[in-house]
Design a protein around this motif. Structure first.
Motif, mmCIF file in Angstrom:
data_model
loop_
_atom_site.group_PDB
_atom_site.id
_atom_site.type_symbol
_atom_site.label_atom_id
_atom_site.label_comp_id
_atom_site.label_asym_id
_atom_site.label_seq_id
_atom_site.Cartn_x
_atom_site.Cartn_y
_atom_site.Cartn_z
ATOM 1 N N TYR A 137 0.836 -1.205 0.000
ATOM 2 C CA TYR A 137 0.000 0.000 0.000
ATOM 3 C C TYR A 137 0.869 1.253 0.000
ATOM 4 O O TYR A 137 0.505 2.287 -0.573
ATOM 5 C CB TYR A 137 -0.939 0.005 1.213
ATOM 6 N N LYS A 140 1.684 1.920 -3.441
ATOM 7 C CA LYS A 140 0.496 2.476 -4.100
ATOM 8 C C LYS A 140 0.351 3.963 -3.782
ATOM 9 O O LYS A 140 -0.142 4.749 -4.602
ATOM 10 C CB LYS A 140 -0.749 1.702 -3.641
ATOM 11 N N SER A 283 -11.411 12.347 -0.700
ATOM 12 C CA SER A 283 -10.620 11.244 -1.259
ATOM 13 C C SER A 283 -9.334 11.019 -0.468
ATOM 14 O O SER A 283 -8.874 9.881 -0.345
ATOM 15 C CB SER A 283 -10.276 11.520 -2.723
ATOM 16 N N ASN A 286 -10.305 8.943 2.390
ATOM 17 C CA ASN A 286 -10.638 7.592 1.932
ATOM 18 C C ASN A 286 -9.380 6.772 1.672
ATOM 19 O O ASN A 286 -9.295 5.605 2.060
ATOM 20 C CB ASN A 286 -11.479 7.639 0.656
ATOM 21 N N PHE A 287 -8.399 7.406 1.004
ATOM 22 C CA PHE A 287 -7.163 6.691 0.704
ATOM 23 C C PHE A 287 -6.444 6.321 1.996
ATOM 24 O O PHE A 287 -5.927 5.211 2.132
ATOM 25 C CB PHE A 287 -6.247 7.538 -0.182
ATOM 26 N N GLN A 290 -7.927 3.383 3.436
ATOM 27 C CA GLN A 290 -7.763 2.193 2.595
ATOM 28 C C GLN A 290 -9.094 1.669 2.062
ATOM 29 O O GLN A 290 -9.325 0.456 1.987
ATOM 30 C CB GLN A 290 -7.007 1.095 3.367
ATOM 31 N N SER A 292 -12.178 2.560 -1.093
ATOM 32 C CA SER A 292 -12.391 3.258 -2.360
ATOM 33 C C SER A 292 -13.376 4.404 -2.189
ATOM 34 O O SER A 292 -14.240 4.385 -1.301
ATOM 35 C CB SER A 292 -12.916 2.282 -3.414
ATOM 36 N N ASP A 293 -13.257 5.403 -3.055
ATOM 37 C CA ASP A 293 -14.233 6.492 -3.070
ATOM 38 C C ASP A 293 -15.639 5.931 -3.317
ATOM 39 O O ASP A 293 -16.622 6.394 -2.741
ATOM 40 C CB ASP A 293 -13.899 7.500 -4.168
ATOM 41 N N LYS A 294 -15.706 4.902 -4.172
ATOM 42 C CA LYS A 294 -17.012 4.332 -4.519
ATOM 43 C C LYS A 294 -17.717 3.753 -3.297
ATOM 44 O O LYS A 294 -18.918 3.970 -3.095
ATOM 45 C CB LYS A 294 -16.850 3.237 -5.582
ATOM 46 N N SER A 295 -16.981 3.022 -2.450
ATOM 47 C CA SER A 295 -17.624 2.400 -1.284
ATOM 48 C C SER A 295 -18.172 3.459 -0.336
ATOM 49 O O SER A 295 -19.252 3.288 0.246
ATOM 50 C CB SER A 295 -16.632 1.492 -0.551
ATOM 51 N N ASP A 604 -5.995 -5.947 3.180
ATOM 52 C CA ASP A 604 -6.925 -4.984 2.600
ATOM 53 C C ASP A 604 -8.284 -5.134 3.294
ATOM 54 O O ASP A 604 -8.823 -6.241 3.365
ATOM 55 C CB ASP A 604 -7.064 -5.283 1.099
ATOM 56 N N GLU A 617 -18.917 -2.381 -1.636
ATOM 57 C CA GLU A 617 -19.304 -1.495 -2.736
ATOM 58 C C GLU A 617 -20.708 -1.817 -3.234
ATOM 59 O O GLU A 617 -21.148 -1.296 -4.259
ATOM 60 C CB GLU A 617 -18.287 -1.579 -3.877
#
Length: 641
Positions: A137, A140, A283, A286-287, A290, A292-295, A604, A617
């Motif tokens: 991560y 990432k 965001s 959110n990052f 860990q 996603s923005d979508k969740s 994760d 999600e």
């Protein structure tokens, strides 16, 4: 240590105060070794050397955590301890030195400037499997990282800037003494140890209990916020409103100070999100969590869609209180003057004798919580008992102590610490269950390295909220009377509103507030924005007095950890779903819960949950969490207890 003001924690297990200097010198000396390790970094380095470097850094970070946490916990229970503030400053200074040194390793791991390549990254990360997810991560995160020099500037700026502002906000608020104003009467006497004694009863009300100018008033000084906010749950409508007004008017008096602090924090956060290349300020959180923005978008969308669940509850409660429309002052009101004492007595809680409000002893609260945990899992209960027996709890409010409650995780080698402000209400028992749950989560995951022990914010509320559900289920089952069960459901739905809907709307407010702060906004305009979010939440179902405009300044999370609060909604709905499955599957589901807790932050979060059949999600998953609330609401409307 037990005193006249409750249980006080023993911080020597973190670090004896007189050993601070010694550990500080030890860390200073140990930092020199990091420079030697930096010189040995290469794509061709051996697994053994890489493991040695990572383990050295993990051990050093554990020592540093002790140094940082000790003054923070001292200060949390005594905001005026000057020595603690000095120690905290020294700890922050050495923390910056540590970060500056290890940043070279972090940047190499991320692949900056000809650093670690992908093939060798996977080869070396395999040598420390417990840290593999954390290290992956980190790579990432490279796309959002700045140069070493820029990162150093950011870290130093945070310590002397936004973190200092957050501390200043806490100091301002902790020094408040609240003026509770009620009409002179003998009927509202509230005896110790619950609260200082207010007196007085206003005449009839429509939307407000404000007295006429010629009515005799009694003014009582409340010295701690915890004691004042306990009155939000008083059976007396006049006390509830008086308590809210005492709190919010004090914040209104200091609104310009709170606004300047919030404005600076919001601008700082948004600027950093921009230079790091995040799509939005949200965001960046959110990052860090860990997820996603979508969740998060799906979660917030589903919560907004379910406003009607709570609207029905507000209308039900208004009928029970005998009013046409529920007032915001009465949101957490019990539906019976005896509700708390009856429910607690039925569930086996010791209730101290009083002519008015009843008080639950802290010892009985411990007994009830551990008893509920034991029925779920002996191991779960043993971890909670460990925190209590090692004297890692500070239980009661006192002058100079910060408000609220929290659990502090020092690291795998130290049993977590819990701070409470126990005032004797049953909701303080649920708070104990919640904070012990956090500590229990840490203990389940204490086999990991410090960097992989602590779960991200989205999973951090799992054990705490699940602990509350275990307690509620036991109490509801053992309560015999229909009226008492009704009262318990009313309180539970109120708590669900506060944890799910209210917290989600904090995020809605923050998104809009951060946008308008960048454009230019005044404190009064920010208060109007806050009122608009309340109107959106409640619609026509709840009357909101304009005094609530300043309520945003009372919320510490929006300053201390911007965009944090969806973690509560996430954790609550997640735990409701898990609990529903536990009720269906029984004891066979316990290992699945324990698997989530044991993972800590070593995997994760989405994968941890997928392993037990959960897709974060999916709107359907989040909707499942609301089914339990709908079930409670239906039982209320159908009088099915």
């Amino acid at each position: 240590m037990k005193t006249h003001s409750g249980v006080r924690w023993n911080l020597d297990d973190i670090l004896p105060r007189d050993k601070f200097d010694e550990l500080e010198r030890e860390i200073e000396e140990a930092l020199k070794k990091i420079d030697e390790y930096v010189a040995e970094l290469s794509n061709g380095m051996s697994l053994e050397k890489f493991r040695e470097i990572t383990e050295y850094c993990e051990t050093l970070s554990q020592k540093l955590s002790r140094l940082i946490t000790l003054p923070e916990l001292i200060e949390s229970t005594d905001q005026k301890d000057r020595k603690a503030k000095i120690l905290k400053s020294r700890a922050n200074n050495i923390s910056l030195k540590y970060t500056d040194r290890v940043r070279k390793i972090y940047h190499w791991v991320k692949g900056f400037n000809g650093g670690l390549d992908e093939v060798n990254a996977q080869r070396l990360f395999a040598g420390v499997p417990d840290l593999k997810y954390v290290l992956d991560y980190s790579r990432k995160a490279a796309k959002h990282s700045l140069s070493e020099k820029e990162e150093s500037i950011v870290d130093n700026k945070d310590v002397s800037g936004v973190e200092a502002l957050a501390d200043l906000r806490t100091i301002i608020e902790t020094e408040f003494k609240y003026s509770l104003k009620v009409l002179k009467s003998k009927s509202l006497k509230v005896e110790k140890p619950c609260l200082p004694t207010p007196a007085g009863k206003p005449a009839g009300r429509s939307d407000s209990l404000l007295p006429e100018a010629d009515q005799p008033m009694v003014e009582k000084v409340i010295e701690t916020q915890a004691e004042l906010t306990a009155l939000f749950h008083s059976p007396k409508a006049e006390l509830r409103e008086a308590a809210y007004r005492a709190l919010l008017e004090k914040h209104e008096e200091n609104l310009d100070k709170f606004f300047l602090i919030y404005q600076a924090v919001a601008k700082d956060w948004d600027y950093e999100a921009k230079i790091r290349g995040y799509a939005s300020p949200l965001s960046m959180r959110n990052f860090g969590n860990q997820v996603s923005d979508k969740s998060v978008e799906v979660l917030l969308r589903v919560v907004a869609k379910n406003k009607g669940v709570f609207k029905n509850y507000f209308e039900y409660k208004a009928k029970k209180l005998g009013v046409k429309k529920l007032s915001r002052f009465d949101l957490y009101a019990p539906i019976s003057k005896k509700s708390e004492s009856h429910a607690c007595r039925q569930a086996g809680l010791k209730v101290l004798k009083s002519k008015s409000l009843k008080v639950i002893s802290f010892e009985e609260a411990e007994k009830m919580v551990l008893g509920a945990f034991e029925e779920f899992s002996p191991r779960f209960a043993d971890f909670g008992r460990k925190i209590i027996e090692e004297n890692h709890i500070d239980s009661h409010p006192r002058v100079g102590k910060r408000s609220g409650a929290f659990c502090a995780n020092v690291g795998p080698a130290v049993t977590p610490y819990v701070m409470l402000n126990h005032t004797g209400r049953f909701r303080d028992v649920t708070t104990l269950a919640h904070e012990l749950g956090h500590g229990i989560h840490s203990l389940y995951a204490n086999s990991h390295y410090p960097s992989s022990q602590h779960a991200g914010l989205t999973l951090a509320e799992t054990a705490s909220t699940f602990g509350e559900m275990i307690l509620f289920e036991k109490m509801f089952k053992e309560t015999k009377g229909k009226q008492e069960k009704e009262e318990m459901l009313v309180e539970k739905i109120a708590d669900s509103y506060a944890t799910i809907m209210r917290q989600s709307y904090f995020i809605d407010f923050e998104i809009k507030a951060h946008e308008t702060v960048q454009e230019g906004i005044s404190a009064d305009e920010l208060s109007k924005l806050w009122l608009s979010t309340l109107e959106d939440q409640f619609g026509e179902s709840v009357f909101v007095d304009k005094v609530f405009g300043s309520e945003w300044s009372y919320i510490p999370h929006i300053v201390e950890t911007p965009f944090y609060c969806y973690a509560y909604s996430f954790g609550e709905l997640l735990s409701y779903s898990l609990f529903s499955r536990y009720k269906k599957e029984g004891k066979s589901f316990v290992p699945k819960i324990e698997k989530i807790l044991t993972a800590g932050g070593s995997e994760d979060p989405g994968l941890i949950l997928k392993n037990v059949g959960i897709d974060i999600e999916s709107e359907q998953f989040w909707q499942e969490g609301f089914e339990l609330i709908k079930e409670w609401s239906s039982r209320l409307s159908d009088n099915d207890f």
